[in-house]
Enzyme design. Structure first.
Site, PDB file in Angstrom:
ATOM      1  N   ASP A 258     -12.299 -24.324  54.111  1.00 50.11           N
ATOM      2  CA  ASP A 258     -12.757 -23.091  54.715  1.00 50.11           C
ATOM      3  C   ASP A 258     -11.366 -22.214  54.790  1.00 50.11           C
ATOM      4  O   ASP A 258     -11.632 -21.098  54.769  1.00 50.11           O
ATOM      5  CB  ASP A 258     -13.336 -23.333  55.896  1.00 50.11           C
TER       6      ASP A 258
HETATM    7  C1  LIG Z   1     -17.115 -24.304  49.175  1.00 47.47           C
HETATM    8  S1  LIG Z   1     -17.795 -24.300  50.851  1.00 47.47           S
HETATM    9  C2  LIG Z   1     -16.141 -24.639  51.768  1.00 47.47           C
HETATM   10  C3  LIG Z   1     -16.731 -25.310  53.168  1.00 47.47           C
HETATM   11  O1  LIG Z   1     -17.656 -24.607  53.692  1.00 47.47           O
HETATM   12  C4  LIG Z   1     -18.519 -25.531  54.667  1.00 47.47           C
HETATM   13  O2  LIG Z   1     -18.658 -25.218  55.976  1.00 47.47           O
HETATM   14  P1  LIG Z   1     -20.066 -24.815  56.382  1.00 47.47           P
HETATM   15  O3  LIG Z   1     -21.059 -25.616  55.708  1.00 47.47           O
HETATM   16  O4  LIG Z   1     -20.008 -25.000  57.934  1.00 47.47           O
HETATM   17  O5  LIG Z   1     -20.165 -23.178  56.183  1.00 47.47           O
HETATM   18  C5  LIG Z   1     -17.629 -26.828  54.585  1.00 47.47           C
HETATM   19  O6  LIG Z   1     -16.744 -26.870  55.653  1.00 47.47           O
HETATM   20  C6  LIG Z   1     -17.171 -26.583  52.945  1.00 47.47           C
HETATM   21  O7  LIG Z   1     -16.290 -27.741  52.941  1.00 47.47           O
END
Ligand SMILES: CSC[C@H]1O[C@H](OP(=O)(O)O)[C@H](O)[C@@H]1O
Length: 386
Positions: A258
């Site tokens: 992220d």
């Molecule tokens: C390529 S997505 C990167 C990252 O986003 C996800 O978080 P969320 O589902 O809370 O938006 C997750 O941390 C992924 O690894």
């Protein structure tokens, strides 16, 4: 019809797959304003660092295309655009793709204002520049992901001398595939490319409590693609990595990001740090897959990353399709159930930070970055040509 397309866009219209209903229900929401995008992102109907940025950028592009800008002068137009973008920035603070996209969109709007000031249609020039830039963000993301898939596969192939007769089993966390991006994915994009090149033995995915991106989304993507895969609970990861026998002999843990900061410390889904510690303990490569849109050189170390905390109900309640008495799944009915005493206090950080010391490689669309002899990452090398 099941689909892996999280985002469907044509100028003036944006459809976003409601990921809270997956995998049993496929429903697209029409998202046409900044407010609708904010709610879609905050509620996690769309999630995934790149997908969040794309939906925010395109939803406001749709609003502008459909006459949503009430300003008249170029100055007022810029002010209104920047105010809406700053509002969207707060929808989910940890993933840097969103703020990087917002910076890009602001620069494009300001550049159009400078160039078009004398033009009677200066406002239209600014709006068109915003819309075209937002559309480029969408197009570039898919290009980034296929490049990450290729670089990551090449790096693993080199590490393990992979071939059709010497394939690799990997573990991934959360969802980093087509449901977190415009398509192909980042960490899951590497797994897709390994599979496409006949180099993947087996993919293991964690369920990724509490939002269950792994059990609900990654399992769905791996099954959809026909990739040999097994779901485990987060708590099984240690036992899995301790088994150095086929086919559970894990060669690499591959995760998304992220926010990757200047020294390589990486914020990712909660549970990632624990996997990095386990991987190091068991001599398994730990690979972060991240487009340069997820890199933040303005932040020096992971200590400075703001970690989003989310509501307790994500842990104490759960939704899903109803299971009939005969064991079949009734996808026309969903139920929400409490799975804990609702009075218990809850700590629910959505992300954690993995120190760069535990990361073996950071795979971007510009190439794979490893630490130098000094044990440090130099990420500026992949950002210079941006
Ligand atoms: C390529 S997505 C990167 C990252 O986003 C996800 O978080 P969320 O589902 O809370 O938006 C997750 O941390 C992924 O690894």
């Amino acid at each position: 019809m099941a689909t892996l397309q999280a985002i469907k866009y044509k100028r003036g219209k944006l459809l976003v797959l409601d990921q809270l209903r997956l995998p049993h229900e496929h429903h697209y929401d029409e998202v046409s304003t900044a407010e609708e995008a904010f709610d879609c992102i905050r509620s996690m109907r769309v999630r995934g660092a790149p997908a969040i940025a794309i939906v925010a950028a395109l939803a406001y592009a749709v609003e502008l295309h459909n006459g949503g800008c009430t300003a008249t002068t170029p100055e007022e137009t810029i002010a209104q655009i920047e105010s809406r973008l700053d509002y969207l920035k707060e929808s989910r603070p940890t993933a840097v793709d969103l703020s990087n996209a917002i910076s890009l969109l602001k620069q494009a709007a300001r550049a159009a204002k400078r160039e078009g000031l004398a033009h009677p249609e200066a406002k239209e020039a600014i709006l068109n520049s915003y819309i075209e830039t937002a559309e480029k963000i969408l197009a570039k993301d898919l290009e980034n992901n296929t490049s990450i898939g290729s670089y990551g596969t090449s790096w693993l192939q080199h590490q393990y001398m992979l071939s059709s007769s010497r394939t690799i089993s990997v573990l991934t966390h959360c969802n980093t595939g087509s449901l977190a991006t415009s398509g192909h994915g980042t960490a899951l994009g590497i797994i897709r490319t390994l599979h496409a090149r006949g180099l993947l033995k087996h993919a293991y995915c964690t369920e990724t409590r509490p939002y269950n991106q792994g059990s609900r989304l990654t399992s769905f993507e791996l099954i959809f693609e026909g990739i040999p895969a097994t779901l485990i609970t987060d708590s099984m990861a240690g036992a899995l990595l301790s088994l150095h026998k086929e086919p559970m002999n894990i060669g690499a843990v591959i995760v998304g990001a992220d926010r990757v900061v200047r020294n390589g410390d990486t914020a990712n889904k909660i549970g990632t740090y624990a996997l990095a510690v386990l991987a190091r303990h068991h001599g398994v490569k730990f690979v972060v897959a991240a487009p340069t849109t997820s890199i933040d050189l303005e932040t020096e170390t992971g200590a400075d990353i703001k970690i989003e905390e989310r509501k307790p109900e994500e842990l104490t309640q759960i939704s899903g399709a109803v299971v009939n008495p005969d064991g079949s799944i009734d996808t026309s009915r969903t139920a929400r159930v409490a799975i804990a005493d609702q009075r218990i206090s809850v700590w629910n950080p959505a992300f954690d930070v993995t120190p760069h010391a535990l990361i073996d490689a950071i795979v971007t669309e510009k190439g794979t970055v490893v630490k130098g002899a000094d044990g440090k990452f130099d990420l500026s090398s992949v950002l210079q040509s941006n």
